[in-house]
Write a protein that holds these residues in place. Structure first.
Motif, PDB file in Angstrom:
ATOM      1  N   ILE A 120     -23.572  50.625  13.875  1.00 49.16           N
ATOM      2  CA  ILE A 120     -23.665  50.995  15.033  1.00 49.16           C
ATOM      3  C   ILE A 120     -25.034  50.610  15.603  1.00 49.16           C
ATOM      4  CG2 ILE A 120     -24.014  52.853  17.031  1.00 49.16           C
ATOM      5  CD1 ILE A 120     -21.945  54.591  15.413  1.00 49.16           C
ATOM      6  N   GLY A 176     -28.024  49.706  18.774  1.00 47.39           N
ATOM      7  CA  GLY A 176     -28.067  49.888  20.276  1.00 47.39           C
ATOM      8  C   GLY A 176     -29.391  48.993  20.485  1.00 47.39           C
ATOM      9  N   LEU A 192     -20.251  48.272  16.303  1.00 43.94           N
ATOM     10  CA  LEU A 192     -20.284  48.823  17.482  1.00 43.94           C
ATOM     11  C   LEU A 192     -21.693  48.501  18.394  1.00 43.94           C
ATOM     12  CD1 LEU A 192     -19.034  50.476  19.914  1.00 43.94           C
ATOM     13  CD2 LEU A 192     -19.853  52.477  18.548  1.00 43.94           C
ATOM     14  N   TYR A 193     -21.855  47.811  19.232  1.00 48.46           N
ATOM     15  CA  TYR A 193     -23.064  47.489  19.823  1.00 48.46           C
ATOM     16  C   TYR A 193     -23.072  47.754  21.214  1.00 48.46           C
ATOM     17  CZ  TYR A 193     -26.854  44.018  21.180  1.00 48.46           C
ATOM     18  OH  TYR A 193     -28.164  43.276  21.482  1.00 48.46           O
ATOM     19  N   ARG A 194     -24.040  48.722  21.672  1.00 45.58           N
ATOM     20  CA  ARG A 194     -24.562  49.173  22.725  1.00 45.58           C
ATOM     21  C   ARG A 194     -25.567  48.566  23.551  1.00 45.58           C
ATOM     22  NH1 ARG A 194     -24.848  50.806  27.287  1.00 45.58           N
ATOM     23  NH2 ARG A 194     -25.101  52.587  28.131  1.00 45.58           N
ATOM     24  N   SER A 205     -27.433  47.698  27.647  1.00 39.78           N
ATOM     25  CA  SER A 205     -27.332  48.006  28.980  1.00 39.78           C
ATOM     26  C   SER A 205     -26.722  47.204  29.757  1.00 39.78           C
ATOM     27  CB  SER A 205     -28.684  48.330  29.659  1.00 39.78           C
ATOM     28  OG  SER A 205     -29.655  49.233  29.016  1.00 39.78           O
ATOM     29  N   LEU A 262     -20.227  47.924  23.894  1.00 45.07           N
ATOM     30  CA  LEU A 262     -20.157  48.691  25.151  1.00 45.07           C
ATOM     31  C   LEU A 262     -21.148  48.361  25.913  1.00 45.07           C
ATOM     32  CD1 LEU A 262     -19.817  52.143  23.246  1.00 45.07           C
ATOM     33  CD2 LEU A 262     -18.358  50.987  24.591  1.00 45.07           C
ATOM     34  N   THR A 263     -21.169  47.919  27.151  1.00 50.16           N
ATOM     35  CA  THR A 263     -22.072  47.557  28.010  1.00 50.16           C
ATOM     36  C   THR A 263     -22.083  48.310  29.445  1.00 50.16           C
ATOM     37  OG1 THR A 263     -20.736  45.564  28.882  1.00 50.16           O
ATOM     38  CG2 THR A 263     -22.352  45.337  27.177  1.00 50.16           C
ATOM     39  N   SER A 272     -25.543  54.083  30.671  1.00 48.94           N
ATOM     40  CA  SER A 272     -24.929  55.358  29.710  1.00 48.94           C
ATOM     41  C   SER A 272     -24.307  56.471  30.659  1.00 48.94           C
ATOM     42  CB  SER A 272     -26.216  55.791  28.791  1.00 48.94           C
ATOM     43  OG  SER A 272     -27.214  56.218  29.933  1.00 48.94           O
ATOM     44  N   ASN A 323     -18.803  54.383  28.460  1.00 47.46           N
ATOM     45  CA  ASN A 323     -19.528  54.281  27.676  1.00 47.46           C
ATOM     46  C   ASN A 323     -20.013  55.378  26.775  1.00 47.46           C
ATOM     47  OD1 ASN A 323     -19.681  51.410  28.338  1.00 47.46           O
ATOM     48  ND2 ASN A 323     -21.088  51.746  29.881  1.00 47.46           N
ATOM     49  N   ILE A 353     -20.404  57.994  23.841  1.00 46.84           N
ATOM     50  CA  ILE A 353     -19.818  58.087  22.427  1.00 46.84           C
ATOM     51  C   ILE A 353     -19.560  59.679  22.206  1.00 46.84           C
ATOM     52  CG2 ILE A 353     -21.251  57.963  20.052  1.00 46.84           C
ATOM     53  CD1 ILE A 353     -20.760  55.194  21.622  1.00 46.84           C
ATOM     54  N   PHE A 384     -29.946  57.412  21.552  1.00 48.08           N
ATOM     55  CA  PHE A 384     -28.752  57.140  21.477  1.00 48.08           C
ATOM     56  C   PHE A 384     -28.461  57.626  20.239  1.00 48.08           C
ATOM     57  CE2 PHE A 384     -25.844  53.818  19.825  1.00 48.08           C
ATOM     58  CZ  PHE A 384     -24.700  53.949  20.986  1.00 48.08           C
TER      59      PHE A 384
END
Length: 272
Positions: free
Chosen positions: A156, A158, A182-184, A186, A211-212, A215, A220, A222, A247
């Motif tokens: 994961i 961020g 999993l890449y978050r 903005s 995930l873009t 938040s 989006n 989590i 995050f």
């Protein structure tokens, strides 16, 4: 009136020279450690490995990757997931060292780091030129393949915390069918290494999830349920996290509620 007999005793002044000697030895030992690891070791490494900036790549969104060329870099015993403290030897930057993770698997002749311009120090690093000498102290960090406890892995990342995750995504010795990143971010424009990540995912047969967006968008969020939906065998995996404190806290809470054992969670945090 005399106080000499009351003040002098076997447990007071008689033992004072020994205490002074002990403290002197402790300070000398501490100074020796600082001298060895903060001065002599980096200088020896500078001479041995001859690290220099090879070239700088603009990744967009205020981020650059710096490719460093050197000699005998395998002797550093660096691993994906680790970081160094970097000191760029220019007139503007030599006084400061910054911790940056390797953003690609270490190579015998090259290392890569990726730097987001957050404050004045990191903005100055963006301006370093090819040929700049570099001091690197490390490697540090235990967020490596040796930490694994479970069968599969969920990574994961961020924001710019994707850097060690990208290196681990490439090199972790795990079946691609049991590897998820999993890449978050903005926004889609702020996703780093998209082409590289997609290439690695295809090559390894691994799962890549972006995930873009804000938040605040429920899509989006989590949560334990969203993680289990994305990774049904989550409780059997190791989870590596590198993201902002906020995050990371949300991810930790969701992972705990999803039944992930604490020993299978491995984490680094960065501050914006």
């Amino acid at each position: 009136m005399s106080f000499s007999h009351e003040l002098a005793g076997p447990g007071s002044l008689a033992g004072l020279p020994l205490v002074q000697v002990a403290w002197s030895l402790l300070y000398t030992f501490s100074f020796g450690l600082v001298l060895r690891y903060r001065v002599l070791a980096p200088l020896t490494q500078l001479w041995r490995h001859r690290l220099r900036v090879d070239h700088v790549v603009d990744e967009g969104a205020g981020v650059v990757s710096i490719i460093l060329r050197g000699r005998h870099l395998n002797e550093l015993n660096a691993e994906s997931g680790q970081f160094f403290r970097w000191r760029f030897l220019t007139s503007a930057t030599w006084r400061f060292s910054h911790p940056f993770s390797l953003s690609a698997a270490p190579h015998q002749q090259f290392l890569r780091i990726t730097v987001k311009a957050i404050g004045g120090g990191t903005r100055m690093i963006h301006s370093v030129r090819p040929g700049t000498r570099v001091l690197a102290a490390g490697p540090y960090g235990a967020m490596t393949k040796e930490r694994r406890q479970g069968r599969g892995v969920l990574l994961i990342g961020g924001g710019v915390g994707i850097t060690p995750m990208r290196a681990l995504f490439e090199t972790l010795p795990v079946d691609g069918r049991e590897l998820t990143l999993l890449y978050r971010a903005s926004s889609a424009e702020e996703i780093l290494f998209r082409d590289e990540l997609e290439h690695i995912a295809r090559h390894r047969g691994a799962q890549l999830i972006f995930l873009t967006g804000p938040s605040s968008d429920p899509r989006n969020a989590i949560t334990a349920q969203s993680l289990i939906t994305m990774v049904p065998d989550l409780a059997a995996r190791d989870v590596y996290i590198c993201a902002s404190p906020r995050f990371s806290a949300a991810a930790r809470t969701a992972l705990t509620r999803a039944g992930l054992p604490r020993r299978q969670l491995h984490q680094e945090e960065f501050n914006f």
